[in-house]
Design an enzyme around this catalytic site. Sequence first.
Site, PDB file in Angstrom:
ATOM      1  N   LEU A 331       0.808  -1.213   0.000  1.00 26.64           N
ATOM      2  CA  LEU A 331       0.000   0.000   0.000  1.00 26.64           C
ATOM      3  C   LEU A 331       0.842   1.264   0.000  1.00 26.64           C
ATOM      4  CD1 LEU A 331      -2.654  -1.088   2.654  1.00 26.64           C
ATOM      5  CD2 LEU A 331      -2.890  -1.128   0.161  1.00 26.64           C
ATOM      6  N   GLY A 332       2.038   1.190   0.552  1.00 24.90           N
ATOM      7  CA  GLY A 332       2.880   2.378   0.599  1.00 24.90           C
ATOM      8  C   GLY A 332       4.149   2.115   1.370  1.00 24.90           C
ATOM      9  N   GLN A 333       5.036   3.088   1.334  1.00 24.96           N
ATOM     10  CA  GLN A 333       6.322   3.007   2.016  1.00 24.96           C
ATOM     11  C   GLN A 333       6.484   4.237   2.891  1.00 24.96           C
ATOM     12  OE1 GLN A 333       8.881   0.519   1.606  1.00 24.96           O
ATOM     13  NE2 GLN A 333       9.797   1.544   3.371  1.00 24.96           N
ATOM     14  N   GLY A 334       6.745   4.035   4.175  1.00 27.55           N
ATOM     15  CA  GLY A 334       6.946   5.148   5.089  1.00 27.55           C
ATOM     16  C   GLY A 334       8.349   5.150   5.656  1.00 27.55           C
ATOM     17  N   GLY A 335       8.625   6.112   6.517  1.00 26.35           N
ATOM     18  CA  GLY A 335       9.947   6.205   7.105  1.00 26.35           C
ATOM     19  C   GLY A 335      10.268   5.041   8.026  1.00 26.35           C
ATOM     20  N   VAL A 339       3.982  -0.897   4.116  1.00 26.56           N
ATOM     21  CA  VAL A 339       2.648  -1.319   4.558  1.00 26.56           C
ATOM     22  C   VAL A 339       2.011  -2.193   3.477  1.00 26.56           C
ATOM     23  CG1 VAL A 339       0.394  -0.543   5.373  1.00 26.56           C
ATOM     24  CG2 VAL A 339       2.422   0.837   5.842  1.00 26.56           C
ATOM     25  N   LYS A 353       2.175  -3.405   8.767  1.00 31.25           N
ATOM     26  CA  LYS A 353       3.410  -2.635   8.549  1.00 31.25           C
ATOM     27  C   LYS A 353       4.612  -3.454   9.000  1.00 31.25           C
ATOM     28  CE  LYS A 353       3.955   1.820   8.979  1.00 31.25           C
ATOM     29  NZ  LYS A 353       4.123   3.215   9.464  1.00 31.25           N
ATOM     30  N   ASP A 450       4.310  14.487  12.507  1.00 28.51           N
ATOM     31  CA  ASP A 450       4.414  14.249  11.060  1.00 28.51           C
ATOM     32  C   ASP A 450       3.053  14.403  10.384  1.00 28.51           C
ATOM     33  OD1 ASP A 450       6.037  13.810   8.870  1.00 28.51           O
ATOM     34  OD2 ASP A 450       5.737  11.649   8.877  1.00 28.51           O
TER      35      ASP A 450
END
Length: 674
Positions: A331-335, A339, A353, A450
């Site tokens: 679904l996405g990439q965070g710091g 996910v 995650k 954030d």
Amino acid sequence: MHPSTSYSESRKWVAVLIFVIRCLPFCRSDPRISEAGLFCGDLRVSPNSSYIPLFVKEMEVLSQLVTAHDWARYVVNSTNISIFSLAQCYGDLSHNDCLQCYAASRTRLPRCLPSVAGRIFLDGCFLRYDDYKFYNESVDPVRDKLNCNSTIEGVDSGGVDLDFGKKVEELVDGVANSAAAGGGHAAAEVRGVFGLAECWKTVSVDGCKTCLGKASEEVKTCFPSKEGRALNAGCYLRYSTHKFFSNPADEKRHGSGVSRVGKSMAIAWSAIAFCMLSLFACYAAYARWNKRKQERNNLGQISFSYNKSNLQFKYEILEKATNYFDPSRKLGQGGAGSVYRGTLSNGKTVAVKRLLFSTRQWVDEFFNEVNLISGIEHKNLVKLLGCSIEGPESLLVYEFVPRGSLDQYLFTRNRIKILNWKERHNIIVGTAEGIAFLHGGCEFRIIHRDIKSSNVLLDENLDPKVADFGLVRCFAADQTHLSTGIAGTLGYMAPEYLVKGQLTEKVDVYSFGVLVLEIVCGRKNNSVKEDFGSLIQTVWKLYKAHRLTDSVDPCLEGHFPALETSKLLKTGLLCVQASATLRPSMSEVVRMLTDENHDIPEPNQPPFLSTSTVSSGSARSSYSFTSNAVRKFEEFDPSTDSFGMLSSSEQLESEELTQKQVQGFHDSNTEARS
């Protein structure tokens, strides 16, 4: 036994042992690891080749051979790659000194990589690698070098000592001839001048003679320097005014004169050193065993409480739910990690995650914080369902929010959907309520740090849910706040936090103000508009010109209530004021957004920033911004509504002065993390 106590005690024993060893009368050694020259080739290997692993293998085998023989040559071959290497210690060096010298040369030579050739001359050994068979090479007109010391003999006494030149010439010729005729090594002294000559064992007798003949002629040109070195393909030649080499014959003669008392002392000191080393090793082993025992006990207690908790998710179940973290489910990439969408056995969809910073050392704190965060429930906050800490990596399990993140509706070229005014207003109000709950609606006050569009998720009704308020870091007992581990995103961080590390709820207020302007205007905060500048500059200029509605997203095509829009934009400007004390709290922001009769104060000038350094979003400019911003913001005064060198006037002309004082603050993009 406490680990820190164990560590300090160990350091004491180490210090004692080092002191004793340094006092030993027989421990005199000089591996001569001073660097005389490092030369790298011009040709480089392909970035995708297997050269580096082969080089490592080459050096490992060479180390084994040098350990056995004090010199070695070796060749490693692979598809289209060959690496030839040679290592040799000079003949006067002891075996232990040789190993130390080779270790130093092996550490320094990789500075040549990714070049396919490199050679290093230390004053006690030589190491070279290349892509061709160079073993019989005696001279190299291109790469043979001369190293002359800058200190000149005789200058201290008022002039150059001409007799010194004769000594150097006599010494150099003599030591070169002796080495060429005597197996490739010679060391000698001529009236206070010392010299050493060494040929590589792979060079023939004639090659050694040729190499040293050239080296002796070259090194003579170093006169009147006190030292000179010839660094040739097949040999090494050095002269010096101080004795730098070892003389085995002299050592043997001196050794025969050692008294019985001296021998007895040497044996006694050796025995003492051995005993102390053994005691230290036993103590260190015991301390390490005891520490591991305590860690196992602590981990067992954590695992017991974890297994009884309803937050437990088995790693295998989550792995299967995400189809073994199939990239198509990402679904996405965070710091903090990536996910994935997962489907549990009961049909429930969750977001999983994978944490990048997973280690056993923080498992206790990690589980306690998950236990705390999981108890926070609000309609505008993403619910944390649990975690997994017993697999190869730690995982967090969140409720799944189906419509994705807000930035996909505002900034992407192919927007999922054009949000109408009512939807935008609802998202702003819901986000404000969620942040206000974090600040004062739960047991602990939590600062998100954030707040940005990619951390606001939308459910099936396009209602917002604030995500990634993540794991809190527990403060000491005398502190009143909790703070998430996320440091924030450049461009959304308040000036007082970015520069001085002052962390209060007003940091989130500033970020929320930026988010409000982005939602209303449909522009990223770091985008630049001709004649206006950054987003905050644009809104402020239009506010001062009484044309606030001109900043609204053109995609709305004028379908928005002008009065309500102006109130939202004024609220956003209030939130991004330079002084934290002038910004409203999030609870006050909620009242401004929901109460039609609530008076909204006039905002003061925000911290305008120069757009001269705003790039098209390159990461390089974003990273260089950080140090520049810190330097520029040193003049920021939180007690005022702007910066130290900015007058209190809010005329538009003051913007240029402000820009000069804080140039670079918004030279950031949302992808660069602090």
